[in-house]
Design an enzyme around this catalytic site. Structure first.
Site, mmCIF file in Angstrom:
data_model
loop_
_atom_site.group_PDB
_atom_site.id
_atom_site.type_symbol
_atom_site.label_atom_id
_atom_site.label_comp_id
_atom_site.label_asym_id
_atom_site.label_seq_id
_atom_site.Cartn_x
_atom_site.Cartn_y
_atom_site.Cartn_z
ATOM 1 N N ASP A 47 6.265 -3.302 13.672
ATOM 2 C CA ASP A 47 5.713 -4.209 12.652
ATOM 3 C C ASP A 47 6.618 -5.427 12.480
ATOM 4 O O ASP A 47 6.958 -5.815 11.365
ATOM 5 C CB ASP A 47 5.538 -3.484 11.322
ATOM 6 C CG ASP A 47 4.569 -4.217 10.385
ATOM 7 O OD1 ASP A 47 3.770 -5.043 10.890
ATOM 8 O OD2 ASP A 47 4.611 -3.977 9.166
ATOM 9 N N GLY B 175 0.791 -1.212 0.000
ATOM 10 C CA GLY B 175 0.000 0.000 0.000
ATOM 11 C C GLY B 175 0.828 1.269 0.000
ATOM 12 O O GLY B 175 0.343 2.337 -0.371
ATOM 13 N N TYR B 176 2.097 1.155 0.412
ATOM 14 C CA TYR B 176 2.927 2.351 0.526
ATOM 15 C C TYR B 176 3.912 2.518 -0.626
ATOM 16 O O TYR B 176 4.518 3.579 -0.771
ATOM 17 C CB TYR B 176 3.700 2.323 1.846
ATOM 18 C CG TYR B 176 2.830 2.595 3.042
ATOM 19 C CD1 TYR B 176 2.561 3.895 3.460
ATOM 20 C CD2 TYR B 176 2.256 1.549 3.755
ATOM 21 C CE1 TYR B 176 1.752 4.146 4.554
ATOM 22 C CE2 TYR B 176 1.448 1.793 4.856
ATOM 23 C CZ TYR B 176 1.204 3.094 5.250
ATOM 24 O OH TYR B 176 0.400 3.337 6.333
ATOM 25 N N LYS C 103 13.638 0.693 -3.450
ATOM 26 C CA LYS C 103 12.317 0.864 -2.833
ATOM 27 C C LYS C 103 11.833 2.270 -3.125
ATOM 28 O O LYS C 103 12.568 3.240 -2.905
ATOM 29 C CB LYS C 103 12.405 0.631 -1.328
ATOM 30 C CG LYS C 103 11.066 0.699 -0.606
ATOM 31 C CD LYS C 103 11.224 0.301 0.859
ATOM 32 C CE LYS C 103 9.884 0.280 1.561
ATOM 33 N NZ LYS C 103 10.005 -0.148 2.990
#
Length: 283
Positions: free
Chosen positions: A179, A66-67, A85
């Protein structure tokens, strides 16, 4: 407009370098992440065969969330594989800050054995990006690829031991990960690093103590951050996260890797997951 910050310094003894005799060959190409199919109607931040910043040739997509996205690329100067990334510079009309924080924390962690080696970071008109060492498939996928869908006690012991060490390094600089899970753990791919666990995805970190060692004032009710399956009971209750909560996530990770799945794997509602977690600690 493009801004790039190169952080690899061959004169810096704290920077982990790949041995020169290993630069051109992988220990085992089967541990590389699998390429993901890019659908024709899906927007992509980088294009296949694109020469990103005239330096890195984009070979394929290896991660998407999602990011943002993660691409496999080749440094056309050194002939080395890297991971790039990227995230959109703006999200919902606002400046995206997730990767900016991630870059900051990873920069502070360079030289530690359990953090990805960064080759550079920066932004263009449309994206923020980080260029990092390429790593293996994640620990969760390793478990799934095993015929019995679990890992041995010996393997799990080594993973957990190194995970705790990785988190200790992060906690020492004042941040909690928030996370921790098998999908955010990988290994190196060269002979010298294939047994070294690397902790990934620092996009949800939060500073819990200041540089002088004092803890930040806790919020009365914190927002939910993390993955429901692995967060502690305190996170479900919206308590401020601390190193303890990262350790609880390590415990749930160990349970899943050893047994194959967590008891609440098939529960969809966070409240139901919380109830089962609470039941497990009632004596």
């Amino acid at each position: 407009m493009t801004k790039e910050t190169a952080i690899q310094d061959e004169s810096n003894p704290k920077t982990t370098q790949i041995p020169k005799n290993e630069e051109k060959s992988f220990a085992n190409k089967e541990v590389l992440p699998k390429m993901k199919k890019i659908e024709g109607d899906e927007p992509s931040h980088l294009q296949l065969s694109e020469k990103f910043l005239k330096r890195w040739s984009i070979e394929g997509l290896i991660g998407k969330g999602g990011y943002g996205e993660i691409y496999l690329a080749v440094d056309i100067v050194k002939g080395e594989e890297v991971a790039i990334k990227v995230e959109p510079k703006k999200r919902r009309g606002k400046l995206a800050k997730r990767m900016i924080l991630e870059q900051h924390v990873m920069f502070k962690m360079q030289g530690k054995p359990h953090v990805p080696l960064m080759y550079g970071s920066g932004y263009t008109d449309k994206i923020n990006y980080m260029i990092m060492q390429i790593l293996s498939i994640n620990v969760g996928d390793m478990k799934k690829s095993n015929p019995n869908k679990r890992l041995s006690q010996c393997s799990v012991g080594r993973i957990i031991h190194q995970s705790i060490t990785a988190l200790r390094d992060l906690h020492d600089v004042g941040y909690v990960h928030r996370d921790v899970k098998p999908a955010n753990m990988c290994f190196g791919i060269y002979p010298s690093s294939r047994h070294t666990l690397i902790l990934l995805d620092f996009g949800l970190v939060r500073r819990y103590k200041m540089e002088n060692g004092e803890w930040r004032e806790q919020r009365a009710r914190a927002g939910f951050r993390g993955t429901t399956r692995y967060v502690s009971i305190r996170v479900h209750r919206r308590c401020e996260q601390a190193p303890y909560d990262d350790m609880v996530s390590v415990m749930y990770t160990a349970y899943e890797l050893l047994s194959g799945e967590l008891p609440w794997k098939y529960l969809e509602k966070s409240e139901e997951v919380l109830q089962l977690k609470e039941a497990m600690v009632i004596f």
